[in-house]
Design a protein around this motif. Structure first.
Motif, PDB file in Angstrom:
ATOM      1  N   ASP A   1       0.840  -1.196   0.000  1.00  0.00           N
ATOM      2  CA  ASP A   1       0.000   0.000   0.000  1.00  0.00           C
ATOM      3  C   ASP A   1       0.879   1.251   0.000  1.00  0.00           C
ATOM      4  OD1 ASP A   1      -2.291  -1.551   0.082  1.00  0.00           O
ATOM      5  OD2 ASP A   1      -2.289  -1.629   2.269  1.00  0.00           O
ATOM      6  N   ILE A   2       1.138   1.772  -1.183  1.00  0.00           N
ATOM      7  CA  ILE A   2       1.980   2.958  -1.344  1.00  0.00           C
ATOM      8  C   ILE A   2       1.099   4.117  -1.802  1.00  0.00           C
ATOM      9  CG2 ILE A   2       3.962   3.954  -2.541  1.00  0.00           C
ATOM     10  CD1 ILE A   2       5.060   1.144  -2.889  1.00  0.00           C
ATOM     11  N   VAL A   3       1.175   5.246  -1.100  1.00  0.00           N
ATOM     12  CA  VAL A   3       0.314   6.382  -1.410  1.00  0.00           C
ATOM     13  C   VAL A   3       1.136   7.657  -1.537  1.00  0.00           C
ATOM     14  CG1 VAL A   3      -1.634   5.360  -0.189  1.00  0.00           C
ATOM     15  CG2 VAL A   3      -0.134   6.945   1.008  1.00  0.00           C
ATOM     16  N   ASP A   4       0.547   8.636  -2.190  1.00  0.00           N
ATOM     17  CA  ASP A   4       1.091   9.981  -2.223  1.00  0.00           C
ATOM     18  C   ASP A   4       0.657  10.689  -0.941  1.00  0.00           C
ATOM     19  OD1 ASP A   4       0.276  13.047  -3.104  1.00  0.00           O
ATOM     20  OD2 ASP A   4       2.157  12.370  -3.992  1.00  0.00           O
ATOM     21  N   TYR A   5       1.444  11.648  -0.489  1.00  0.00           N
ATOM     22  CA  TYR A   5       1.134  12.314   0.775  1.00  0.00           C
ATOM     23  C   TYR A   5      -0.254  12.943   0.777  1.00  0.00           C
ATOM     24  CZ  TYR A   5       2.037  16.906  -1.353  1.00  0.00           C
ATOM     25  OH  TYR A   5       1.981  18.024  -2.131  1.00  0.00           O
ATOM     26  N   GLN A   6      -0.750  13.369  -0.373  1.00  0.00           N
ATOM     27  CA  GLN A   6      -2.065  14.010  -0.437  1.00  0.00           C
ATOM     28  C   GLN A   6      -3.201  13.020  -0.203  1.00  0.00           C
ATOM     29  OE1 GLN A   6      -1.577  15.793  -4.379  1.00  0.00           O
ATOM     30  NE2 GLN A   6      -1.466  17.820  -3.432  1.00  0.00           N
ATOM     31  N   ALA A   7      -2.936  11.725  -0.424  1.00  0.00           N
ATOM     32  CA  ALA A   7      -3.985  10.710  -0.287  1.00  0.00           C
ATOM     33  C   ALA A   7      -3.952  10.012   1.059  1.00  0.00           C
ATOM     34  CB  ALA A   7      -3.844   9.675  -1.407  1.00  0.00           C
ATOM     35  N   LEU A   8      -3.044  10.413   1.932  1.00  0.00           N
ATOM     36  CA  LEU A   8      -2.883   9.743   3.215  1.00  0.00           C
ATOM     37  C   LEU A   8      -4.042  10.071   4.156  1.00  0.00           C
ATOM     38  CD1 LEU A   8      -0.949   7.928   4.774  1.00  0.00           C
ATOM     39  CD2 LEU A   8       0.302   9.966   5.493  1.00  0.00           C
ATOM     40  N   GLN A   9      -4.741   9.022   4.629  1.00  0.00           N
ATOM     41  CA  GLN A   9      -5.898   9.208   5.503  1.00  0.00           C
ATOM     42  C   GLN A   9      -5.772   8.321   6.747  1.00  0.00           C
ATOM     43  OE1 GLN A   9      -8.378  11.395   5.134  1.00  0.00           O
ATOM     44  NE2 GLN A   9      -7.520  12.160   3.205  1.00  0.00           N
ATOM     45  N   PRO A  10      -6.089   8.852   7.917  1.00  0.00           N
ATOM     46  CA  PRO A  10      -6.010   8.066   9.150  1.00  0.00           C
ATOM     47  C   PRO A  10      -7.265   7.243   9.397  1.00  0.00           C
ATOM     48  CG  PRO A  10      -6.614  10.323   9.662  1.00  0.00           C
ATOM     49  CD  PRO A  10      -6.400  10.269   8.173  1.00  0.00           C
ATOM     50  N   LEU A  11      -7.104   6.175  10.196  1.00  0.00           N
ATOM     51  CA  LEU A  11      -8.236   5.380  10.667  1.00  0.00           C
ATOM     52  C   LEU A  11      -8.367   5.626  12.166  1.00  0.00           C
ATOM     53  CD1 LEU A  11      -7.473   1.981   8.862  1.00  0.00           C
ATOM     54  CD2 LEU A  11      -9.201   3.672   8.221  1.00  0.00           C
ATOM     55  N   TYR A  12      -9.226   6.570  12.530  1.00  0.00           N
ATOM     56  CA  TYR A  12      -9.379   6.925  13.937  1.00  0.00           C
ATOM     57  C   TYR A  12     -10.179   5.856  14.675  1.00  0.00           C
ATOM     58  CZ  TYR A  12      -7.985  11.648  12.507  1.00  0.00           C
ATOM     59  OH  TYR A  12      -7.308  12.731  12.001  1.00  0.00           O
ATOM     60  N   ILE A  13      -9.818   5.619  15.943  1.00  0.00           N
ATOM     61  CA  ILE A  13     -10.644   4.766  16.790  1.00  0.00           C
ATOM     62  C   ILE A  13     -12.037   5.364  16.894  1.00  0.00           C
ATOM     63  CG2 ILE A  13     -11.014   4.086  19.205  1.00  0.00           C
ATOM     64  CD1 ILE A  13      -8.069   3.466  19.398  1.00  0.00           C
ATOM     65  N   ARG A  14     -12.087   6.672  17.074  1.00  0.00           N
ATOM     66  CA  ARG A  14     -13.367   7.380  17.049  1.00  0.00           C
ATOM     67  C   ARG A  14     -13.107   8.799  16.566  1.00  0.00           C
ATOM     68  NH1 ARG A  14     -12.159   6.111  22.059  1.00  0.00           N
ATOM     69  NH2 ARG A  14     -13.743   4.503  22.078  1.00  0.00           N
ATOM     70  N   GLN A  15     -14.086   9.402  15.941  1.00  0.00           N
ATOM     71  CA  GLN A  15     -13.958  10.757  15.447  1.00  0.00           C
ATOM     72  C   GLN A  15     -13.847  11.742  16.613  1.00  0.00           C
ATOM     73  OE1 GLN A  15     -13.530  11.890  12.501  1.00  0.00           O
ATOM     74  NE2 GLN A  15     -14.232  10.331  11.071  1.00  0.00           N
ATOM     75  N   PRO A  16     -13.168  12.873  16.401  1.00  0.00           N
ATOM     76  CA  PRO A  16     -13.165  13.899  17.450  1.00  0.00           C
ATOM     77  C   PRO A  16     -14.589  14.362  17.723  1.00  0.00           C
ATOM     78  CG  PRO A  16     -12.394  14.795  15.376  1.00  0.00           C
ATOM     79  CD  PRO A  16     -12.459  13.313  15.190  1.00  0.00           C
ATOM     80  N   GLN A  17     -14.851  14.822  18.926  1.00  0.00           N
ATOM     81  CA  GLN A  17     -16.210  15.159  19.349  1.00  0.00           C
ATOM     82  C   GLN A  17     -16.881  16.166  18.421  1.00  0.00           C
ATOM     83  OE1 GLN A  17     -16.446  16.356  23.413  1.00  0.00           O
ATOM     84  NE2 GLN A  17     -18.659  16.545  23.435  1.00  0.00           N
ATOM     85  N   VAL A  18     -16.125  17.123  17.910  1.00  0.00           N
ATOM     86  CA  VAL A  18     -16.723  18.157  17.065  1.00  0.00           C
ATOM     87  C   VAL A  18     -17.247  17.594  15.740  1.00  0.00           C
ATOM     88  CG1 VAL A  18     -14.570  18.774  15.894  1.00  0.00           C
ATOM     89  CG2 VAL A  18     -16.353  20.509  16.185  1.00  0.00           C
TER      90      VAL A  18
END
Length: 207
Positions: free
Chosen positions: A183-200
């Motif tokens: 899985d090789i990506v460009d920096y612009q396509a990098l996305q995290p997998l959060y345990i949970r979204q921030p409250q906001v």
């Protein structure tokens, strides 16, 4: 194998540098100080290897599941390095990274379980380098049932629950992940997998 720097801030802090066929590694479990510790640790490993970021071929990062703040720090740092130096990024999930702690035998099925905090965990299945089931969030109360329904040769978990003990994670799993992950990506396509979204960003009723 190429020379690379890998950062994992999904839970705690791990930094690994692979240079001239030697692995340099440092870790810290003090999650609250991730931002202040990360760059000094990177500098230290690079200095120990007597190299610099410009000479690296690739960057690697764990994209989670993991904490919101931790992933932001690690992924933001790798994105900055990759953008400035125009280098590719290899991404690996927390479950996938931990599965390499056990085996990359193509004939063995590995169940990887990651603590999601509170009452949930993330489970995934791998066979060698093949993803049989990507990280999926389930209740910890359902873990034994999930394990019984999914045949596996090995179980790796970063938390203990009932009769299931915490596994001993080793630095070499990072080496295996960087060697085998495609899985090789460009920096612009990098996305995290959060345990949970921030409250906001959570919708009403979400946790």
């Amino acid at each position: 194998m190429s020379n690379w720097l890998f950062i994992n801030t999904a839970q705690g802090l791990e930094v690994a540098l692979y240079w001239n066929e030697k692995l340099y590694y440092q870790t810290s479990s003090v999650a609250k100080n991730t931002m202040s510790l990360l760059l000094p640790i990177c500098d230290q490993l690079i200095g120990n290897a007597n190299t610099n970021l410009n000479e690296l071929d690739t960057f690697g990062v764990c994209v989670g599941p993991g904490s919101f703040t931790g992933l932001r720090v690690g992924i933001g740092t790798i994105k900055a390095f990759a953008q400035v130096l125009d280098k590719p990024i290899i991404t690996v999930t927390t479950n996938q990274l931990n599965a390499y702690n056990v085996s990359n035998d193509v004939d063995k099925t590995i169940a990887s379980c990651v603590d999601g905090g509170s009452s949930v965990c993330f489970v995934a299945l791998y066979q060698g380098n093949i993803v049989l089931q990507p990280p999926t969030c389930i209740s910890k109360l359902e873990l034994h049932k999930w394990l019984s329904l999914n045949q596996h040769s090995y179980l790796i978990t970063d938390f203990s629950i009932g009769d299931i003990p915490t596994s001993n994670l080793i630095p070499n799993r990072i080496l295996m992940a960087m060697k085998n992950t495609k899985d090789i990506v460009d920096y612009q396509a990098l996305q995290p997998l959060y345990i949970r979204q921030p409250q906001v960003l959570r919708k009403i009723g979400e946790v």
